[in-house]
Design a protein around this motif. Structure first.
Motif, PDB file in Angstrom:
ATOM      1  N   CYS A  57       0.879  -1.289   0.025  1.00  0.00           N
ATOM      2  CA  CYS A  57       0.096   0.267   0.071  1.00  0.00           C
ATOM      3  C   CYS A  57       0.885   1.258   0.069  1.00  0.00           C
ATOM      4  O   CYS A  57       1.930   1.314   0.698  1.00  0.00           O
ATOM      5  CB  CYS A  57      -1.076  -0.047   1.340  1.00  0.00           C
ATOM      6  N   HIS A  58       0.574   2.286  -0.832  1.00  0.00           N
ATOM      7  CA  HIS A  58       1.293   3.326  -1.031  1.00  0.00           C
ATOM      8  C   HIS A  58       0.376   4.457  -0.804  1.00  0.00           C
ATOM      9  O   HIS A  58      -0.558   4.618  -1.361  1.00  0.00           O
ATOM     10  CB  HIS A  58       1.931   3.402  -2.497  1.00  0.00           C
ATOM     11  N   PHE A  59       0.873   5.585   0.279  1.00  0.00           N
ATOM     12  CA  PHE A  59       0.084   6.711   0.426  1.00  0.00           C
ATOM     13  C   PHE A  59       0.959   7.902   0.457  1.00  0.00           C
ATOM     14  O   PHE A  59       1.882   7.835   0.911  1.00  0.00           O
ATOM     15  CB  PHE A  59      -0.733   6.481   1.795  1.00  0.00           C
ATOM     16  N   PRO A  60       0.430   9.013  -0.540  1.00  0.00           N
ATOM     17  CA  PRO A  60       1.553  10.036  -0.803  1.00  0.00           C
ATOM     18  C   PRO A  60       1.392  10.788   0.548  1.00  0.00           C
ATOM     19  O   PRO A  60       0.413  11.192   1.354  1.00  0.00           O
ATOM     20  CB  PRO A  60       0.665  10.753  -1.880  1.00  0.00           C
ATOM     21  N   ARG A  61       2.786  10.935   0.788  1.00  0.00           N
ATOM     22  CA  ARG A  61       3.136  11.993   2.290  1.00  0.00           C
ATOM     23  C   ARG A  61       2.409  13.408   1.996  1.00  0.00           C
ATOM     24  O   ARG A  61       2.080  14.055   3.116  1.00  0.00           O
ATOM     25  CB  ARG A  61       4.504  11.954   2.107  1.00  0.00           C
ATOM     26  N   GLU A  62       2.277  14.052   0.703  1.00  0.00           N
ATOM     27  CA  GLU A  62       1.748  15.318   0.637  1.00  0.00           C
ATOM     28  C   GLU A  62       0.525  15.288   1.309  1.00  0.00           C
ATOM     29  O   GLU A  62      -0.297  16.579   1.585  1.00  0.00           O
ATOM     30  CB  GLU A  62       1.949  15.912  -0.587  1.00  0.00           C
ATOM     31  N   HIS A  63      -0.437  14.007   1.258  1.00  0.00           N
ATOM     32  CA  HIS A  63      -1.801  14.284   1.559  1.00  0.00           C
ATOM     33  C   HIS A  63      -2.091  14.641   3.229  1.00  0.00           C
ATOM     34  O   HIS A  63      -3.134  15.057   3.451  1.00  0.00           O
ATOM     35  CB  HIS A  63      -2.553  13.171   1.260  1.00  0.00           C
ATOM     36  N   THR A  93       1.606  11.002  -6.732  1.00  0.00           N
ATOM     37  CA  THR A  93       0.396  11.261  -6.412  1.00  0.00           C
ATOM     38  C   THR A  93      -0.471  10.492  -7.113  1.00  0.00           C
ATOM     39  O   THR A  93      -0.241   9.861  -8.513  1.00  0.00           O
ATOM     40  CB  THR A  93      -0.260  12.570  -6.453  1.00  0.00           C
ATOM     41  N   GLU A  94      -1.854  10.342  -7.014  1.00  0.00           N
ATOM     42  CA  GLU A  94      -2.932   9.580  -7.861  1.00  0.00           C
ATOM     43  C   GLU A  94      -2.983  10.079  -9.196  1.00  0.00           C
ATOM     44  O   GLU A  94      -3.410   9.617 -10.066  1.00  0.00           O
ATOM     45  CB  GLU A  94      -4.326   9.655  -7.166  1.00  0.00           C
ATOM     46  N   ASP A  95      -2.654  11.455  -9.219  1.00  0.00           N
ATOM     47  CA  ASP A  95      -2.793  12.261 -10.596  1.00  0.00           C
ATOM     48  C   ASP A  95      -1.526  11.865 -11.731  1.00  0.00           C
ATOM     49  O   ASP A  95      -1.661  11.668 -12.730  1.00  0.00           O
ATOM     50  CB  ASP A  95      -2.462  13.646 -10.475  1.00  0.00           C
ATOM     51  N   ASN A  96      -0.371  11.452 -11.131  1.00  0.00           N
ATOM     52  CA  ASN A  96       0.755  11.165 -11.838  1.00  0.00           C
ATOM     53  C   ASN A  96       1.294   9.729 -12.129  1.00  0.00           C
ATOM     54  O   ASN A  96       2.240   9.180 -12.472  1.00  0.00           O
ATOM     55  CB  ASN A  96       1.898  11.988 -11.621  1.00  0.00           C
ATOM     56  N   VAL A  97       0.567   8.802 -11.169  1.00  0.00           N
ATOM     57  CA  VAL A  97       0.778   7.320 -11.114  1.00  0.00           C
ATOM     58  C   VAL A  97      -0.559   6.857 -11.867  1.00  0.00           C
ATOM     59  O   VAL A  97      -1.553   7.062 -11.612  1.00  0.00           O
ATOM     60  CB  VAL A  97       0.884   6.874  -9.800  1.00  0.00           C
ATOM     61  N   ARG A 164       4.969   2.688 -18.583  1.00  0.00           N
ATOM     62  CA  ARG A 164       3.680   2.909 -18.309  1.00  0.00           C
ATOM     63  C   ARG A 164       2.789   2.054 -19.411  1.00  0.00           C
ATOM     64  O   ARG A 164       3.149   2.072 -20.605  1.00  0.00           O
ATOM     65  CB  ARG A 164       3.434   4.511 -18.720  1.00  0.00           C
ATOM     66  N   ASN A 165       1.796   1.315 -18.803  1.00  0.00           N
ATOM     67  CA  ASN A 165       1.164   0.409 -19.705  1.00  0.00           C
ATOM     68  C   ASN A 165      -0.349   0.687 -19.890  1.00  0.00           C
ATOM     69  O   ASN A 165      -0.925   0.019 -20.589  1.00  0.00           O
ATOM     70  CB  ASN A 165       1.259  -0.934 -18.924  1.00  0.00           C
ATOM     71  N   SER A 166      -0.882   1.693 -19.341  1.00  0.00           N
ATOM     72  CA  SER A 166      -2.233   2.315 -19.494  1.00  0.00           C
ATOM     73  C   SER A 166      -2.291   3.736 -19.622  1.00  0.00           C
ATOM     74  O   SER A 166      -1.228   4.353 -19.365  1.00  0.00           O
ATOM     75  CB  SER A 166      -3.194   1.697 -18.454  1.00  0.00           C
ATOM     76  N   GLU A 167      -3.311   4.081 -20.058  1.00  0.00           N
ATOM     77  CA  GLU A 167      -3.791   5.742 -19.848  1.00  0.00           C
ATOM     78  C   GLU A 167      -4.762   6.131 -18.944  1.00  0.00           C
ATOM     79  O   GLU A 167      -5.301   7.026 -18.830  1.00  0.00           O
ATOM     80  CB  GLU A 167      -4.218   6.246 -21.382  1.00  0.00           C
ATOM     81  N   MET A 168      -4.847   5.169 -17.863  1.00  0.00           N
ATOM     82  CA  MET A 168      -5.885   5.265 -16.837  1.00  0.00           C
ATOM     83  C   MET A 168      -5.018   5.809 -15.624  1.00  0.00           C
ATOM     84  O   MET A 168      -4.330   4.950 -14.755  1.00  0.00           O
ATOM     85  CB  MET A 168      -6.458   4.079 -16.340  1.00  0.00           C
ATOM     86  N   SER A 169      -5.050   7.124 -15.247  1.00  0.00           N
ATOM     87  CA  SER A 169      -4.402   7.250 -13.825  1.00  0.00           C
ATOM     88  C   SER A 169      -5.116   6.533 -12.683  1.00  0.00           C
ATOM     89  O   SER A 169      -6.435   6.587 -12.715  1.00  0.00           O
ATOM     90  CB  SER A 169      -4.195   8.995 -13.828  1.00  0.00           C
ATOM     91  N   VAL A 170      -4.451   6.701 -11.515  1.00  0.00           N
ATOM     92  CA  VAL A 170      -5.102   6.348 -10.283  1.00  0.00           C
ATOM     93  C   VAL A 170      -6.292   7.196  -9.952  1.00  0.00           C
ATOM     94  O   VAL A 170      -7.458   6.977  -9.790  1.00  0.00           O
ATOM     95  CB  VAL A 170      -4.177   6.076  -9.164  1.00  0.00           C
ATOM     96  N   ALA A 171      -6.052   8.562 -10.290  1.00  0.00           N
ATOM     97  CA  ALA A 171      -7.208   9.667 -10.036  1.00  0.00           C
ATOM     98  C   ALA A 171      -8.287   9.239 -10.863  1.00  0.00           C
ATOM     99  O   ALA A 171      -9.457   9.452 -10.435  1.00  0.00           O
ATOM    100  CB  ALA A 171      -6.578  10.972 -10.203  1.00  0.00           C
TER     101      ALA A 171
END
Length: 227
Positions: A57-63, A93-97, A164-171
């Protein structure tokens, strides 16, 4: 590249008849990452946590700054690894992963499989009644990995994006799953993302089969939807 802080934990009672390994401690130095997760790390409720698609599990520290603003009465609680994460970084972050991203971490290879699904145990652990809902609605969920190649890892070894294997960001995945009305086209788009966890494939398939979105209340609040 991003150097992570690394955390592991063992299953302990949270109270109210609930057990969890959400209480983590930081690990310095090298440790083994197996196909099931970090050596010494445990998961409770294995139908929802752990397993091949949910090994890390990965959680961004900036949150955490946002969380301290949202819950000022508990602001002292909101520092890594308060949300039970194994990995905390700045800059990812969810936007760039993206779903399916493969990272090299030390001797191991890991792949993003799905957003984390916030649950009621976070509310109990951090004494915030609607924390899980706030995370879900804001899109600050973090994400999970499968381990493609086991190996030695450490906080001194950076996460390096290999493919990078998809065009679907986590966000985008979070928005499709939790914020949009029923949308068959978007569910099929999410299912087509390479590397998506089997449980998320099933979740989208069940929506298409039942023609409705599942009830979130049991996961978020440990309660059934009230009619």
């Amino acid at each position: 590249m991003h150097n992570p802080d690394v955390y592991i934990g063992t299953i302990k009672p949270l109270g109210q008849g609930v057990s969890s390994a959400i209480a983590k401690r930081q690990v310095d130095g090298s440790l083994l990452l197996t196909l099931e997760g970090l050596e010494g790390d445990e998961q409770a409720a294995l139908e929802y946590h752990g397993g091949a698609d949910r090994a890390l599990c990965h959680f961004p520290r900036e949150h955490y700054a946002w969380l301290r603003q949202q819950f000022p009465e508990q602001e002292g609680n909101f520092h890594p690894p308060a949300l039970g994460e194994n990995i905390s970084t700045l800059g990812l972050t969810e936007d760039n992963v993206f779903i399916g991203d493969i990272f090299r971490w030390g001797d191991a290879l890991i792949q993003v499989t799905q957003p984390r699904q916030p649950c009621y145990k976070l509310n109990t652990w951090l004494q915030c009644q609607d924390l899980s809902l706030q995370l879900q609605q804001s899109g600050r969920c973090g994400w999970l990995y499968r381990v493609i190649t086991a190996g030695k890892v450490s906080g001194d070894r950076p996460l390096e994006l290999l493919t990078r294997n998809s065009e679907m960001s986590v966000a985008q995945a979070i928005a499709i799953a939790y914020s949009m009305p029923f949308d068959e086209e978007q569910y099929r788009r999410l299912m087509s993302a390479a590397g998506l966890a089997a449980s998320w494939q099933k979740m989208m398939q069940m929506r298409l089969l039942n023609r409705k979105i599942e009830d979130f209340n049991r996961r978020l609040f440990n309660s059934e939807k009230k009619e």
